[in-house]
Design a protein around this motif. Structure first.
Motif: not given
Lengths: 131, 387
Positions: A73-88, A107-116
């Motif tokens: 929602r912050d205009p300065a952050l609206k394009d920042v890439p988000v990588f989701v890390l989740s074990s769900f 944006d990307m998704f990574f399953a936990k545990p993450v391959d570093m």
């Protein structure tokens, strides 16, 4: 000399965050850590990271999704890439992402545990090599 | 629950015009929606369109037989209640129809009262059928969500350990750091062990262990044993343990293991959520046929907003000021389940800054030393009024 790239890591599991951030720091990245969504939003606005690593299940809820929305929602952050890390779940489509969730192409998704190695490679590919 | 209540719908299929007419009249007078059809083919079309609660069908019709209508209706919706109409000569067929899933049969000729009776019974059956179907769907959904959630709970410590080891494998670190990480891995593995142990206890309680094994247990002794076992842990936290249960006779009927888990949970919580120099006091008394146990601590207390959720599965009080406390989030939930299974209650009193008291009330069993002439368990229940 180029400035160090900055990563924000939002995760309520301190051990997981410690392991991942230690590795990334060893690869020349600066890592800020937040332990819940609220702190994540605050740090994102303050530090303007180049990329965000986001946990989804924090507390008893899928707090990560709300946090992504709030950050974008912050205009300065609206394009920042988000990588989701989740074990769900082990792949993204298991989540019901609200259409307003603002899932972006980069944006990307990574399953936990993450391959570093894989995570680091993707981070560097997205934001460029560290200085 | 919301919206106008739609009356149940009944479809009548019979080639006899007089029967269609009279059934239609009676059913409408009963406040039902009624539609009738003169043969099986039209009837099935009507059923598919109307999705009625009930179908009344004549077994002997030209064209598609009543028996076939029966099975085709249940293909549309197996919960539709079917009543077959049959002549005296075809009682055997009626029996066969019921074997094929018909709910009941009406032998011709039948009176309006007979029709009303059978329709009302059939609709009640339909209502119960739908209700149990709905419960089953709900239960399946809850189970699925719960399994997903538990899997996540179990996976979380495992993921942390995995990640530590993964990073240690790929990164050369100082021995001090490695040492610290190994210690944290061990803590997380312990967390996983506790989670599994709690989980099994819960399964045991939910499986009815409390009802299967009901032996006389002296809670005073149980509590003293637990306090003794935690003397060192408490001393390390600089918390003193006090018991006011020694001289009371606190007998209940239940599973010894589950009762130990119950008070173990409450006493470890009272130690864990205490403060240095604090105190844990366990008191016990018998009042109005109940054993009342109080486990009191001198910790920070439980904020009122959290109290309604305290006994929920996986609920943890989030306290920004307090130290991070290890725990599975299942302890109090298990405690509550154990108490409820025994027909008792558990509640909490708490004062900010002063501490909390958990009150457990359980039905008292007879004191073997006090009972005269009624010392067996069988007598204990019938004697409670005649003392």
């Amino acid at each position: 000399m180029q400035e160090q790239k900055r990563i924000l890591m939002v995760d309520d599991d301190q051990d997981f965050a410690e392991a991942v951030s230690c590795f990334l720091e060893a690869k020349g990245l600066t890592v800020f850590r937040a332990h819940d969504g609220k702190e994540g939003v605050k740090l994102a606005k303050m530090e303007r990271p180049d990329l965000i690593l986001m946990d989804i299940m924090m507390g008893e809820r899928t707090e990560g999704f709300f946090t992504i929305q709030e950050i974008r929602r912050d205009p300065a952050l609206k394009d920042v890439p988000v990588f989701v890390l989740s074990s769900f779940c082990t792949r993204l489509p298991d989540f019901e992402i609200p259409s307003s969730g603002g899932w972006l192409e980069h944006d990307m998704f990574f399953a936990k545990p993450v391959d570093m190695a894989q995570l680091t490679e993707n981070i560097l590919h997205r934001i460029g090599q560290p200085g | 629950m919301s919206g106008p209540v739609v009356p149940p719908a009944v479809v009548v299929i019979d080639d006899d015009y007089a029967i269609r007419l009279s059934c239609g009249k009676i059913l409408t007078k009963m406040g039902l929606r009624a539609e009738s059809f003169e043969d099986g083919a039209r009837g099935l079309e009507g059923v598919a369109k109307l999705k009625p609660d009930m179908v009344v069908v004549d077994l002997k019709m030209p064209g598609i037989s009543g028996m076939e209508v029966l099975s085709r209706v249940h293909e549309i919706d197996p919960q539709i209640v079917i009543v077959v109409i049959t002549g005296y000569a075809t009682i055997d067929t009626a029996v066969q129809a019921m074997k094929c899933g018909a709910y009941d049969f009406l032998p011709k000729p039948f009176s309006p009262d007979e029709l009303r009776l059978i329709v009302n019974r059939g609709l009640e059956r339909r209502r119960l059928g739908l209700e149990s179907q709905r419960h089953e769907v709900e239960r399946a959904m809850l189970t699925r969500r719960f399994v997903t959630f538990v899997a996540h709970q179990l996976r979380t410590p495992l993921v942390a350990v995995h990640q530590y080891l993964n990073v240690m494998k790929h990164l050369d670190q100082s021995p001090a750091k490695e040492h610290e990480w190994i210690a944290r891995c061990l803590t997380r593995i312990e967390e996983l062990q506790n989670l599994i142990a709690d989980w099994l206890t819960l399964a045991r309680v939910e499986g009815g262990a409390m009802l299967k094994e009901r032996i006389r247990v002296d809670l005073g002794q149980t509590i003293l044993d637990i306090l003794k076992a935690y003397q060192e842990t408490a001393a390390a936290e600089r918390v003193s343990l006090e018991a006011g249960v020694a001289e009371s006779s606190l007998y209940v009927l239940g599973d010894r293991n589950c009762l130990s888990v119950l008070f173990d949970n409450l006493i470890t919580n009272a130690i864990k959520y205490n403060k240095p120099g604090g105190k844990v006091t366990v008191s016990g008394a018998v009042a109005d046929g109940e054993v009342v146990i109080g486990v009191a601590d001198t910790g920070v207390g439980i904020p009122e907003k959290y109290r309604p959720f305290l006994f929920d599965e996986f609920f943890r009080v989030k306290d920004e000021s307090a130290k991070q406390t290890a725990g599975t989030g299942l302890g109090l939930h298990i405690s509550k389940r154990i108490v409820s299974e025994m027909g008792g209650t558990i509640r909490v009193e708490s004062q900010a800054g002063e501490g909390s008291v958990f009150w457990v009330r359980l039905p008292a069993a007879e004191d073997p030393a006090a009972g005269i002439g009624s010392q067996n368990d069988a007598g204990a229940e019938t004697d409670s009024n005649g003392r």
